[in-house]
Design a protein around this motif. Sequence first.
Motif, PDB file in Angstrom:
ATOM      1  N   TYR A 278     -15.404  12.024   0.320  1.00 16.53           N
ATOM      2  CA  TYR A 278     -14.953  10.833   1.097  1.00 16.53           C
ATOM      3  C   TYR A 278     -13.724  10.264   0.576  1.00 16.53           C
ATOM      4  N   LEU A 279     -12.830   9.562   1.360  1.00 14.36           N
ATOM      5  CA  LEU A 279     -11.679   8.900   0.703  1.00 14.36           C
ATOM      6  C   LEU A 279     -11.730   7.396   1.764  1.00 14.36           C
ATOM      7  N   GLY A 280     -11.830   6.498   1.068  1.00 20.78           N
ATOM      8  CA  GLY A 280     -11.839   5.145   1.619  1.00 20.78           C
ATOM      9  C   GLY A 280     -11.135   3.967   0.730  1.00 20.78           C
ATOM     10  N   TYR A 281     -11.250   2.848   1.030  1.00 20.70           N
ATOM     11  CA  TYR A 281     -10.379   1.734   0.226  1.00 20.70           C
ATOM     12  C   TYR A 281     -11.082   0.620   0.114  1.00 20.70           C
ATOM     13  N   ALA A 282     -10.844  -0.036  -1.278  1.00 20.31           N
ATOM     14  CA  ALA A 282     -11.255  -1.750  -1.339  1.00 20.31           C
ATOM     15  C   ALA A 282     -10.018  -2.461  -1.208  1.00 20.31           C
TER      16      ALA A 282
ATOM     17  N   ALA B 203     -10.664   5.812  -5.419  1.00 20.43           N
ATOM     18  CA  ALA B 203     -10.599   6.716  -6.550  1.00 20.43           C
ATOM     19  C   ALA B 203      -9.800   6.143  -7.577  1.00 20.43           C
ATOM     20  N   LYS B 204      -9.038   4.903  -7.165  1.00 20.54           N
ATOM     21  CA  LYS B 204      -8.002   4.627  -8.122  1.00 20.54           C
ATOM     22  C   LYS B 204      -8.444   3.585  -9.098  1.00 20.54           C
ATOM     23  N   PHE B 205      -9.523   3.083  -9.341  1.00 20.31           N
ATOM     24  CA  PHE B 205     -10.105   1.989 -10.117  1.00 20.31           C
ATOM     25  C   PHE B 205     -10.458   2.392 -11.409  1.00 20.31           C
TER      26      PHE B 205
ATOM     27  N   HIS C 225       0.834  -1.113   0.094  1.00 19.59           N
ATOM     28  CA  HIS C 225      -0.170   0.008   0.066  1.00 19.59           C
ATOM     29  C   HIS C 225       0.946   1.337   0.058  1.00 19.59           C
ATOM     30  N   VAL C 226       0.127   2.163  -0.242  1.00 18.27           N
ATOM     31  CA  VAL C 226       1.031   3.594  -0.237  1.00 18.27           C
ATOM     32  C   VAL C 226       1.014   4.691   0.761  1.00 18.27           C
ATOM     33  N   VAL C 227       0.403   4.271   1.770  1.00 20.12           N
ATOM     34  CA  VAL C 227       0.468   5.226   2.971  1.00 20.12           C
ATOM     35  C   VAL C 227       1.288   4.877   4.090  1.00 20.12           C
ATOM     36  N   ALA C 228       1.560   5.640   4.904  1.00 20.27           N
ATOM     37  CA  ALA C 228       2.286   5.334   6.108  1.00 20.27           C
ATOM     38  C   ALA C 228       1.667   4.176   7.061  1.00 20.27           C
TER      39      ALA C 228
ATOM     40  N   ILE D  11      -4.372  15.754  -7.725  1.00 14.59           N
ATOM     41  CA  ILE D  11      -5.473  14.840  -7.591  1.00 14.59           C
ATOM     42  C   ILE D  11      -5.228  13.311  -7.808  1.00 14.59           C
ATOM     43  N   GLN D  12      -6.163  12.296  -7.180  1.00 14.69           N
ATOM     44  CA  GLN D  12      -5.690  10.802  -7.485  1.00 14.69           C
ATOM     45  C   GLN D  12      -6.329  10.692  -9.140  1.00 14.69           C
ATOM     46  N   SER D  13      -6.237   9.434  -9.481  1.00 17.16           N
ATOM     47  CA  SER D  13      -6.526   9.493 -10.888  1.00 17.16           C
ATOM     48  C   SER D  13      -8.148   9.151 -11.250  1.00 17.16           C
TER      49      SER D  13
ATOM     50  N   ALA E 139       1.153  10.481  -8.512  1.00 19.03           N
ATOM     51  CA  ALA E 139       1.253   9.440  -7.364  1.00 19.03           C
ATOM     52  C   ALA E 139       1.261  10.111  -6.162  1.00 19.03           C
ATOM     53  N   PHE E 140       0.573   9.269  -4.932  1.00 18.18           N
ATOM     54  CA  PHE E 140       0.540  10.015  -3.516  1.00 18.18           C
ATOM     55  C   PHE E 140       2.142   9.965  -2.953  1.00 18.18           C
ATOM     56  N   SER E 141       3.053   9.240  -3.441  1.00 16.73           N
ATOM     57  CA  SER E 141       4.384   9.105  -2.779  1.00 16.73           C
ATOM     58  C   SER E 141       4.983  10.624  -3.481  1.00 16.73           C
TER      59      SER E 141
ATOM     60  N   LYS F 141       3.938   2.125  -6.480  1.00 12.50           N
ATOM     61  CA  LYS F 141       3.363   3.549  -6.303  1.00 12.50           C
ATOM     62  C   LYS F 141       1.998   3.246  -7.044  1.00 12.50           C
ATOM     63  N   ASP F 142       1.059   4.720  -6.910  1.00 12.48           N
ATOM     64  CA  ASP F 142      -0.063   4.566  -7.685  1.00 12.48           C
ATOM     65  C   ASP F 142       0.598   4.435  -9.062  1.00 12.48           C
ATOM     66  N   GLY F 143      -0.552   3.848  -9.835  1.00 11.01           N
ATOM     67  CA  GLY F 143      -0.019   3.835 -11.593  1.00 11.01           C
ATOM     68  C   GLY F 143       0.738   2.541 -11.703  1.00 11.01           C
TER      69      GLY F 143
ATOM     70  N   SER G 179      -5.290  12.214   8.388  1.00 14.20           N
ATOM     71  CA  SER G 179      -4.521  11.313   8.510  1.00 14.20           C
ATOM     72  C   SER G 179      -3.371  11.040   7.420  1.00 14.20           C
ATOM     73  N   ASN G 180      -3.637  11.183   6.197  1.00 20.49           N
ATOM     74  CA  ASN G 180      -2.924  11.240   5.198  1.00 20.49           C
ATOM     75  C   ASN G 180      -2.153  12.660   5.227  1.00 20.49           C
ATOM     76  N   PHE G 181      -2.638  13.684   5.215  1.00 14.18           N
ATOM     77  CA  PHE G 181      -2.135  15.104   5.280  1.00 14.18           C
ATOM     78  C   PHE G 181      -1.092  15.272   6.402  1.00 14.18           C
TER      79      PHE G 181
ATOM     80  N   GLU H  92      -5.972  17.849  -1.776  1.00 14.96           N
ATOM     81  CA  GLU H  92      -6.872  17.272  -0.890  1.00 14.96           C
ATOM     82  C   GLU H  92      -6.736  16.226  -0.264  1.00 14.96           C
ATOM     83  N   ASN H  93      -7.171  15.811   1.134  1.00 14.93           N
ATOM     84  CA  ASN H  93      -6.813  14.342   1.741  1.00 14.93           C
ATOM     85  C   ASN H  93      -7.575  14.543   3.017  1.00 14.93           C
ATOM     86  N   PRO H  94      -8.059  13.394   3.679  1.00 10.73           N
ATOM     87  CA  PRO H  94      -8.310  13.301   4.941  1.00 10.73           C
ATOM     88  C   PRO H  94      -7.095  13.688   5.726  1.00 10.73           C
TER      89      PRO H  94
ATOM     90  N   PRO I 234      -5.200   4.915   9.304  1.00  9.07           N
ATOM     91  CA  PRO I 234      -6.226   3.873   9.546  1.00  9.07           C
ATOM     92  C   PRO I 234      -5.881   2.610   8.664  1.00  9.07           C
ATOM     93  N   LYS I 235      -5.564   2.917   7.332  1.00 10.18           N
ATOM     94  CA  LYS I 235      -4.909   1.749   6.389  1.00 10.18           C
ATOM     95  C   LYS I 235      -3.925   1.121   6.662  1.00 10.18           C
ATOM     96  N   GLY I 236      -2.944   1.827   6.787  1.00 14.11           N
ATOM     97  CA  GLY I 236      -1.550   1.178   7.765  1.00 14.11           C
ATOM     98  C   GLY I 236      -1.689   0.273   8.825  1.00 14.11           C
TER      99      GLY I 236
HETATM  100  C1  LMR Z   1      -4.194   9.463  -2.118  1.00 14.62           C
HETATM  101  O1  LMR Z   1      -3.418   9.089  -3.066  1.00 14.62           O
HETATM  102  O2  LMR Z   1      -4.250  10.805  -2.070  1.00 14.62           O
HETATM  103  C2  LMR Z   1      -4.687   8.512  -1.212  1.00 14.62           C
HETATM  104  O3  LMR Z   1      -5.493   7.973  -1.651  1.00 14.62           O
HETATM  105  C3  LMR Z   1      -3.746   7.723  -0.730  1.00 14.62           C
HETATM  106  C4  LMR Z   1      -4.318   6.427   0.321  1.00 14.62           C
HETATM  107  O4  LMR Z   1      -4.029   5.440  -0.243  1.00 14.62           O
HETATM  108  O5  LMR Z   1      -4.906   6.795   1.169  1.00 14.62           O
END
Ligand code: LMR
Length: 337
Positions: A235-239, A94-96, A34-37, A172-174, A193-195, A73-75, A214-216, A210-212, A41-43
């Motif tokens: 909203y930002l969440g995950y599958a 947002a990445k599907f 995954h791409v976050v710290a 933005i995300q993709s 990419a987030f990174s 990373k993303d992509g 926790s990511n910011f 933009e981000n929640p 929440p996801k980490g």
């Molecule tokens: C982002 O790319 O801004 C976030 O979706 C990263 C993530 O996985 O929370």
Amino acid sequence: MNIRRSVLIGLLCLAASPLAFAADAGPVVIKFSHVVARDTPKGKAADMFAKLVNERAGGKLRVEVYPNSQLYKDGEEMNAIQMGSVQMLAPSLAKFGPLGVKEFELFDLPFIFDDYSALHRVTNGPLGATLFKKLEPKGIVGLAYWDNGFKDFSANKALRTPADFKGLKMRIQSSKVLDAQMRALGVIPQVMAFSEVYQALQTGVVDGTENPPSNFYTQKMHEVQKFVLQSHHGYLGYAVIINKQFWDGLTPDQRKLLTTAMDEATRYANAIAQKENADAMEAVKASGKTQIIVPTPAQRNELKKALVKVHKEMESRIGADLIKSVYKETGFDPNKL
Ligand code: LMR
């Protein structure tokens, strides 16, 4: 790709080679990238899932978590799961789109969920299951939805009303919905990419994002953004997803073990997300580096008016019926602003 990531990927390829299997019929390894710290929440939920599986599998299965875009990373990560280079991911919803499953972008529609409970009526109901079915032809199985939270805008200038956004460049995300959202505010969106976001903000490649919280906070964006608007505009969440061929190749007992651990990790993720974001926002405040702007109800409504029109605009991409079904679940009325 940095040297650390290249070495890691090299080692993983070696471990996955038939030769390595012949020499050592050790545990079945599940690489979860995954791409976050870790401290998000996801980490935390990914680490909890790995801990539960590793404790219970009696050495037969092993989950290895690779956070912070260490591996992909993303992509890159969607391709990696389809190729079987990793077995699990938890991309944001947002990445599907680039995978060809555009319907997930409904979660990006601005202001569509008033709160977590409206959102859960979608993720935990038939709509959430229908969306997961759409992943299977892509060689992917959806295991769970994990929360992060509601996004805020940030920039190096004070943002309050739509007029303040005009002409800014924002990462933005993709997602085409996020692209439309930014354009509705007169923003020039840039997919990245987030990174790469911290550096892009630091060097001025983009002005904001933009981000929640926790990511910011965990990406240290507060060091390079002077203002946050507590807009909670989307909203930002995950599958959480797994490679289908890998999943189908497991024994029923192994799948049961993973499903049970995933249910527990999901309850944990969704229980901590709200507090993790509140704590992160407090930490941003305490840093004294970023000024937090709380919009007045009238200002938030102005933003909402400017952004809800994106729902109609995106009907041709996401499906008018699907958007209507979400409104039905959540009670959202686009005409009542
Ligand atoms: C982002 O790319 O801004 C976030 O979706 C990263 C993530 O996985 O929370």
